[in-house]
Design an enzyme around this catalytic site. Structure first.
Site, PDB file in Angstrom:
ATOM      1  N   SER A 272      28.703  36.144  34.410  1.00  0.00           N
ATOM      2  CA  SER A 272      28.411  37.398  33.144  1.00  0.00           C
ATOM      3  C   SER A 272      27.466  37.118  33.105  1.00  0.00           C
ATOM      4  O   SER A 272      26.103  36.934  33.488  1.00  0.00           O
ATOM      5  CB  SER A 272      30.216  37.519  32.977  1.00  0.00           C
ATOM      6  OG  SER A 272      29.629  38.794  32.221  1.00  0.00           O
ATOM      7  N   HIS A 413      36.235  41.233  37.444  1.00  0.00           N
ATOM      8  CA  HIS A 413      35.527  40.649  36.354  1.00  0.00           C
ATOM      9  C   HIS A 413      35.540  39.246  36.007  1.00  0.00           C
ATOM     10  O   HIS A 413      36.159  39.434  35.252  1.00  0.00           O
ATOM     11  CB  HIS A 413      34.457  41.460  35.078  1.00  0.00           C
ATOM     12  CG  HIS A 413      33.271  40.589  34.671  1.00  0.00           C
ATOM     13  ND1 HIS A 413      31.933  40.549  34.872  1.00  0.00           N
ATOM     14  CD2 HIS A 413      33.190  39.780  33.534  1.00  0.00           C
ATOM     15  CE1 HIS A 413      31.418  40.354  34.638  1.00  0.00           C
ATOM     16  NE2 HIS A 413      31.628  40.010  33.238  1.00  0.00           N
TER      17      HIS A 413
END
Length: 674
Positions: A272, A413
């Site tokens: 991320s 994610h």
């Protein structure tokens, strides 16, 4: 051209963007909304990733490394991440804690160290956690920053609790870590399986370098570095990502001092926003041997010009502290940004790069990440390497790529064991040479080879160096050079008072070949580089393995292109190059690869090399050539075909002196068979 109906126009877009950006501009989504309709993503113009300050693309590796790469890096500094921060001395506060730990069905070693970053008494500190295999071998290491403290990465009760501010999460009480936070993020740090594969696993908390909040600047490392922390900031002032990337390099400063760590195989990885950080750290610090981005999205691996997912407007509004202030000026104006994220990925070349996406993580734009990886491949091509090797986005859970790897897995994610397995598979192949089971099982060097390398310490204190009595002199004053042309006839290199000067040709194929064949040997060569064509030449041992000769004096970020490198295998341990016009000296102990009677590999080859009194290669191993420019494939002749056949049959080959467009001088060249 390959097409894939699942990705609409993208193969065409990628092919054109990677070769010659000529596509029309697209509109950009507003800062307030994200587009998830591929039909609205539009087409766009990609800035030329190889362009220099005059917008002309690099046409050679030298132009890329000397001109275009620094220009592309400077644009990334100016428009996205801020100016690279200077290094500071790193020291250990107290003692490094070492402890044996149980990792499932095996033993491991846990190290913890508190590092002081700078020399002042109040310099910032960070706690580093490192797990290593219990082995006598040096281990490659994956290094990542984490979001919630080292204790969240593992259930190990011996891991120190951080004392600083941490964002709210499970086990975080009033922004402080408690024992309840142990192991809450361990899925993102699979210690046992990775250590079981021979890798170390290192981590530190990103908040030690910059607390991840808009008002975290005064508490960041920037204050200790004399950077402004309040008021109107310069447009190119670094923020959190620049600080986090700096922190990764400072941890690397410590890791490379550890005897258990393979200093040439530290891999930076991030997820991320910390994936953005890993990419920038890899761009700033070429000591990282491999760079891994996991779902880094906007400002990371995903192209900003694509009207899909998170935008510059959204990211700079929600996280104004991440980037330099200049980036916010391009909110809603992404197509005007002078650079894009394919340039960030290209900064990793020629090192291995891995980009990972998740199918449901549309916010990070998996297709945009893939597009950037393909477009960046032109940088690897300059090194004679293949990047992804495909222009079609792969199916789910199907990794692709050569020196640039990519996968998009199912799921959302996160950083999962599937991702780590792919990273390790890629590192096994690109860094550790584990291309097939047979190669993995092959011994690296026998006891004789190890002993020969250990005792090799030549005297280079004064030049010229007298050859030993049992050496074969190839170039010496008063002696006819023991070399032939590539065709086996007389050489046309100029001879001046015992010095042989390379005769340059446009084809760069006027190499000369020693008439002496050898298997294992000590090789001594004194040479003088010219400023012309960067002094480019080389010693091709057996015609397969090139010890690089290049005008590299004063180069700070040296690579496997520079003097002292074993080309395509390992950059030098130090830059020992002298200025052009001065005599220099190589001493090399070369142990050739050995084969069994059935043709299988018996032991890998290895060498140790000294340049101008400094050790530049220390036991680098190889099983076969990597360079596409080996003489047997460049200007090939019937004579060279016979030389190559003899090498394959007997293990004995010649020494080539390379013509690469520069009038390099050689003197006092000799070989001592072992």
């Amino acid at each position: 051209m390959t097409t894939d109906s699942r990705i609409s126009f993208l193969p065409l877009l990628v092919a054109l963007a990677a070769v010659l950006p000529v596509l029309s501009a697209a509109t950009t989504a507003s800062a307030a909304e994200a587009n998830y309709d591929e039909s609205l993503a539009g087409a766009f113009v990609l800035p030329d990733v190889l362009a220099g300050p005059d917008e002309a693309p690099a046409s050679s590796l030298q132009e890329w490394e000397r001109i275009s790469r620094p220009h592309q890096f400077e644009m990334l500094e100016k428009y996205l991440y801020g100016r690279r921060l200077p290094a500071v001395p790193v020291s250990v506060v107290g003692e490094v804690e070492r402890a044996d730990v149980d990792l499932g069905n095996m033993k491991g070693l846990r190290l913890q160290a508190k590092l002081r970053l700078g020399t002042a008494a109040d310099a910032p500190t960070t706690n580093v956690l490192l797990y290593l295999p219990k082995t006598t071998q040096k281990s490659p290491v994956f290094l990542k920053l984490n979001f919630r403290g080292n204790q969240a990465e593992t259930e190990d009760p011996g891991v120190w609790l951080p004392t600083g501010w941490i964002p709210s999460d499970d086990g975080i009480v009033e922004n402080r870590a408690t024992d309840a936070s142990r192991g809450t993020r361990q899925r993102r740090f699979p210690v046992a399986p990775m250590v079981g594969r021979g890798y170390g696993m290192a981590t530190a908390y990103c908040g030690d370098f910059f607390p991840d909040r808009p008002d975290g600047r005064p508490q960041s490392v920037l204050a200790s570095l004399g950077r402004p922390v309040t008021g109107n900031l310069p447009k190119d002032e670094p923020g959190a990502i620049g600080s986090w990337a700096w922190g990764l390099s400072r941890i690397l400063d410590w890791l490379v001092t550890l005897p258990e760590v393979d200093a040439a195989k530290v891999i930076v990885v991030g997820h991320s926003r910390l994936g953005k950080t890993a990419l920038w750290a890899g761009a700033c610090d070429q000591r990282f041997a491999m760079v891994v981005s996991n779902e880094s999205g906007c400002g990371g691996a995903a192209l900003s010009r694509r009207n899909f997912g998170e935008t510059i407007g959204v990211i700079t509004d929600r996280f104004p502290h991440w980037f330099c202030p200049m980036l916010a000026d391009y909110a809603g104006r992404e197509i005007e940004l002078p650079c894009d994220q394919h340039a960030l990925l290209a900064m990793a070349a020629p090192r291995p790069l891995y980009v990972a996406s998740a199918e449901q993580d549309r916010w990070a734009d998996p297709r945009g990440e893939f597009l950037a990886a393909v477009a960046a491949g032109r940088a690897w091509k300059l090194y004679g390497l293949t990047g992804l090797g495909t222009e079609a986005m792969p199916p789910i859970n199907t990794p692709v790529g050569q020196m640039v790897g990519y996968h998009v897995r199912n799921g959302s994610h996160d950083l999962l064991p599937y991702d780590w397995t792919r990273f390790a598979d890629f590192a096994d192949r690109t860094l550790r040479g584990k291309k097939q089971p047979a190669a993995e099982a092959a011994p690296q060097a026998d006891a004789r080879s190890r002993q020969l390398l250990a005792e090799f310490r030549p005297d280079q204190s004064s030049l010229p160096v007298a050859p030993p009595a049992d050496a074969v002199r190839l170039i010496a004053s008063g002696v006819e050079p023991k070399f032939t042309s590539m065709a086996g006839g007389p050489i046309n290199w100029k001879i001046e008072e015992g010095t042989l000067i390379a005769t340059r040709t446009k084809s760069h194929a006027n190499h000369i070949v020693s008439s002496v064949m050898f298997e294992d040997a000590d090789i001594h060569a004194e040479f003088m580089v010219s400023p012309l064509a960067h002094g480019n030449s080389g010693l091709y041992i057996h015609g397969h393995y090139e010890m690089q000769i290049y005008d590299s004096f004063g180069v700070e970020n040296f690579t496997s292109q520079d003097e002292g490198s074993l080309y395509r295998f390992a950059k030098p341990l130090v830059n020992a190059a002298r200025p052009a016009g001065e005599w220099q000296v190589y001493d090399i102990r070369f142990i050739a690869p050995k084969q069994n009677p059935d043709g299988s590999l018996k032991s890998a080859g290895t060498l140790k090399a000294w340049l101008n009194g400094q050790l530049v290669q220390d036991g680098v191993s190889f099983t076969g050539p990597r360079s596409p420019y080996i003489p047997y494939r460049h200007g090939v002749t019937d004579y060279l075909r016979g030389v190559e056949k003899q090498l394959q049959a007997t293990g004995k080959g010649p020494l080539f002196l390379q013509d690469h467009g520069s009038p390099t001088r050689y003197r006092n060249v000799w070989i001592r068979p072992l």
